[in-house]
Design an enzyme around this catalytic site. Structure first.
Site, PDB file in Angstrom:
ATOM      1  N   LEU A 135       0.785  -1.146  -0.011  1.00 35.37           N
ATOM      2  CA  LEU A 135       0.013  -0.068   0.186  1.00 35.37           C
ATOM      3  C   LEU A 135       0.838   1.176  -0.082  1.00 35.37           C
ATOM      4  CD1 LEU A 135      -2.730   1.741   0.614  1.00 35.37           C
ATOM      5  CD2 LEU A 135      -2.437   1.176   2.907  1.00 35.37           C
ATOM      6  N   ASP A 174      -8.817  11.061   1.715  1.00 37.72           N
ATOM      7  CA  ASP A 174      -8.264  12.007   2.147  1.00 37.72           C
ATOM      8  C   ASP A 174      -7.520  12.110   3.728  1.00 37.72           C
ATOM      9  OD1 ASP A 174      -7.336  14.520   3.046  1.00 37.72           O
ATOM     10  OD2 ASP A 174      -9.123  15.894   2.312  1.00 37.72           O
ATOM     11  N   ASN A 190       3.787   7.446   2.773  1.00 35.74           N
ATOM     12  CA  ASN A 190       4.864   8.516   1.871  1.00 35.74           C
ATOM     13  C   ASN A 190       4.196   9.822   1.930  1.00 35.74           C
ATOM     14  OD1 ASN A 190       6.568   9.608  -0.501  1.00 35.74           O
ATOM     15  ND2 ASN A 190       4.261   9.513  -1.351  1.00 35.74           N
ATOM     16  N   TYR A 223       6.761  21.554   9.846  1.00 38.82           N
ATOM     17  CA  TYR A 223       7.352  20.621   8.895  1.00 38.82           C
ATOM     18  C   TYR A 223       8.275  20.007   9.208  1.00 38.82           C
ATOM     19  CZ  TYR A 223       8.789  18.086   4.772  1.00 38.82           C
ATOM     20  OH  TYR A 223       9.008  17.067   3.802  1.00 38.82           O
ATOM     21  N   LYS A 264       8.665  15.703  10.882  1.00 40.06           N
ATOM     22  CA  LYS A 264       9.574  14.997  10.056  1.00 40.06           C
ATOM     23  C   LYS A 264      10.179  14.090  11.040  1.00 40.06           C
ATOM     24  CE  LYS A 264       7.815  14.684   6.035  1.00 40.06           C
ATOM     25  NZ  LYS A 264       7.193  13.626   5.391  1.00 40.06           N
TER      26      LYS A 264
HETATM   27  N1  LIG Z   1      10.203  16.676  -2.505  1.00 36.42           N
HETATM   28  C1  LIG Z   1      11.141  16.601  -1.576  1.00 36.42           C
HETATM   29  O1  LIG Z   1      12.049  17.529  -1.772  1.00 36.42           O
HETATM   30  C2  LIG Z   1      10.867  15.942  -0.429  1.00 36.42           C
HETATM   31  C3  LIG Z   1      12.141  15.951   0.444  1.00 36.42           C
HETATM   32  C4  LIG Z   1      12.023  15.273   1.812  1.00 36.42           C
HETATM   33  C5  LIG Z   1      10.872  14.607   1.904  1.00 36.42           C
HETATM   34  N2  LIG Z   1       9.692  14.468   1.180  1.00 36.42           N
HETATM   35  C6  LIG Z   1       8.679  13.896   1.591  1.00 36.42           C
HETATM   36  O2  LIG Z   1       8.174  12.792   0.533  1.00 36.42           O
HETATM   37  C7  LIG Z   1       6.803  12.808   0.589  1.00 36.42           C
HETATM   38  C8  LIG Z   1       6.268  12.660  -0.851  1.00 36.42           C
HETATM   39  O3  LIG Z   1       6.292  14.024  -1.117  1.00 36.42           O
HETATM   40  P1  LIG Z   1       6.567  14.461  -2.741  1.00 36.42           P
HETATM   41  O4  LIG Z   1       7.771  15.112  -2.760  1.00 36.42           O
HETATM   42  O5  LIG Z   1       6.800  13.315  -3.511  1.00 36.42           O
HETATM   43  O6  LIG Z   1       5.632  15.675  -3.098  1.00 36.42           O
HETATM   44  P2  LIG Z   1       4.274  15.416  -4.020  1.00 36.42           P
HETATM   45  O7  LIG Z   1       4.788  15.115  -5.441  1.00 36.42           O
HETATM   46  O8  LIG Z   1       3.376  16.694  -3.678  1.00 36.42           O
HETATM   47  O9  LIG Z   1       3.540  14.169  -3.560  1.00 36.42           O
HETATM   48  C9  LIG Z   1       2.539  14.072  -2.616  1.00 36.42           C
HETATM   49  C10 LIG Z   1       1.575  13.160  -2.280  1.00 36.42           C
HETATM   50  O10 LIG Z   1       0.978  13.076  -1.047  1.00 36.42           O
HETATM   51  C11 LIG Z   1      -0.528  12.925  -1.131  1.00 36.42           C
HETATM   52  N3  LIG Z   1      -1.232  13.690  -0.274  1.00 36.42           N
HETATM   53  C12 LIG Z   1      -1.038  15.056  -0.013  1.00 36.42           C
HETATM   54  N4  LIG Z   1      -1.868  15.292   0.907  1.00 36.42           N
HETATM   55  C13 LIG Z   1      -2.832  14.407   1.160  1.00 36.42           C
HETATM   56  C14 LIG Z   1      -3.781  13.863   1.747  1.00 36.42           C
HETATM   57  N5  LIG Z   1      -4.522  14.969   2.581  1.00 36.42           N
HETATM   58  N6  LIG Z   1      -4.591  12.850   1.637  1.00 36.42           N
HETATM   59  C15 LIG Z   1      -4.002  11.562   0.795  1.00 36.42           C
HETATM   60  N7  LIG Z   1      -2.648  11.877   0.325  1.00 36.42           N
HETATM   61  C16 LIG Z   1      -2.268  13.065   0.284  1.00 36.42           C
HETATM   62  C17 LIG Z   1      -0.591  13.649  -2.657  1.00 36.42           C
HETATM   63  O11 LIG Z   1      -1.779  13.243  -3.287  1.00 36.42           O
HETATM   64  P3  LIG Z   1      -2.974  14.026  -3.618  1.00 36.42           P
HETATM   65  O12 LIG Z   1      -2.750  15.372  -3.533  1.00 36.42           O
HETATM   66  O13 LIG Z   1      -3.483  13.324  -4.797  1.00 36.42           O
HETATM   67  O14 LIG Z   1      -3.918  13.696  -2.518  1.00 36.42           O
HETATM   68  C18 LIG Z   1       0.536  13.315  -3.389  1.00 36.42           C
HETATM   69  O15 LIG Z   1       0.399  12.129  -3.850  1.00 36.42           O
HETATM   70  C19 LIG Z   1       6.161  13.682   1.388  1.00 36.42           C
HETATM   71  O16 LIG Z   1       6.034  12.906   2.930  1.00 36.42           O
HETATM   72  C20 LIG Z   1       7.329  14.942   1.684  1.00 36.42           C
HETATM   73  O17 LIG Z   1       7.185  15.391   2.988  1.00 36.42           O
HETATM   74  C21 LIG Z   1       9.865  15.346  -0.105  1.00 36.42           C
END
Ligand SMILES: NC(=O)c1ccc[n+]([C@@H]2O[C@H](COP(=O)([O-])OP(=O)(O)OC[C@H]3O[C@@H](n4cnc5c(N)ncnc54)[C@H](OP(=O)(O)O)[C@@H]3O)[C@@H](O)[C@H]2O)c1
Length: 257
Positions: free
Chosen positions: A7, A61, A88, A153, A157
């Site tokens: 999942l 959500d 994630n 944030y 984390k």
């Molecule tokens: N990008 C970076 O630089 C970075 C660095 C360190 C850690 N991270 C972590 O990596 C993870 C993934 O982020 P990403 O960078 O891949 O960003 P992203 O492309 O914005 O993806 C975020 C995902 O989370 C989902 N999401 C957000 N709010 C949600 C909700 N209320 N219910 C269900 N799903 C939800 C979004 O889907 P929907 O909007 O369709 O719901 C999307 O699939 C996060 O935990 C982030 O904190 C990212």
């Protein structure tokens, strides 16, 4: 051997989408969870045709306090057992604490911490019964120091990292794997917001979501407790152990502008 099922929360874009691809490529059946149904359906069709694995879409959500309970009920109704849980889904808010919207802040804590915790708690007993699979939680290099201008944030984390490390040890005597992925800046929709797309942190290099996902999968297979993709990110995280906290938080503040 029975096909394993993963999942992936937040599978509609970014790191989650790439993780879903990697798991499907490795022969796992996949459950894709997020709010964006169209994006999930599109990915599901792609994975089914490319990798010939079972793919289910679960629209939820995770800001809703009862979301994790509903998700597990939905899985049970569809007869889907989960071997690997990839927590994630998450998002960040940039700006001074007193200026971000309270509801948005609470929603972030709900998604980044509470839903992750509840899904883990609800799905672990089944994994323990089958003595297989495990949990891959996504934190961030933000977990290693305080982050002025992104205070909640970073704190959310840090929670994920602490919680996951503890679970890793608790479950060490079992056959389950527990890993915490701590990516540094990664090119995804995470930085798409008006403020975040110009944040200084991004000027020091970033990785692709695919690179991060492949690294995460391999680290989880090895049952690595903390998985930090990229040498620069590993060095930065490591350096926080030797730098005064006043220095690391001021550096984070400078990058979060
Ligand atoms: N990008 C970076 O630089 C970075 C660095 C360190 C850690 N991270 C972590 O990596 C993870 C993934 O982020 P990403 O960078 O891949 O960003 P992203 O492309 O914005 O993806 C975020 C995902 O989370 C989902 N999401 C957000 N709010 C949600 C909700 N209320 N219910 C269900 N799903 C939800 C979004 O889907 P929907 O909007 O369709 O719901 C999307 O699939 C996060 O935990 C982030 O904190 C990212």
């Amino acid at each position: 051997m029975k096909q394993q099922r993963v999942l992936v929360t937040g599978a509609s874009s970014g790191i989650g989408l790439e993780l879903a691809k990697v798991y499907a490529q490795q022969g796992y059946a996949v459950v894709l969870l997020a709010r964006s149904q169209a994006a999930l359906e599109q990915l599901a069709a792609e994975l089914r045709s490319q990798y010939k694995v079972g793919v289910e879409v679960l629209v939820a959500d995770l800001r809703q306090p009862d979301a994790a309970v509903r998700v597990t009920q939905d899985l049970a109704q569809r007869g889907l057992t989960i071997d690997v849980l990839v927590n994630n889904a998450g998002f960040g808010l940039l700006g001074p604490h007193a200026q971000s919207g309270v509801q948005e802040q609470m929603d972030m804590l709900q998604v980044n911490m509470m839903a992750l915790t509840q899904l883990t708690r609800l799905l672990l007993p089944g994994m323990l019964e089958r003595n297989a699979g495990g949990v891959l939680n996504v934190a961030s290099t933000a977990a290693f120091q305080a982050g002025p201008n992104m205070a909640l944030y970073y704190a959310s984390k840090a929670f994920v990292l602490s919680y996951t490390e503890a679970l890793h040890e608790e479950l060490a005597p079992t056959g389950l794997h527990v890993s915490c992925l701590c990516p540094g800046p990664t090119r995804t929709a995470f930085f798409a917001g008006d403020k975040l797309q110009n944040v200084r942190l991004l000027k020091f290099g970033s990785q692709s979501a695919e690179e991060v996902a492949r690294f995460a999968y391999a680290a989880f297979q090895r049952n690595q407790a903390i998985a930090i993709p990229g040498l620069k990110n590993r060095l930065l995280a490591f350096s926080t152990r030797f730098s005064p906290r006043a220095v690391t938080r001021k550096l984070a503040q400078a990058l979060n502008q």
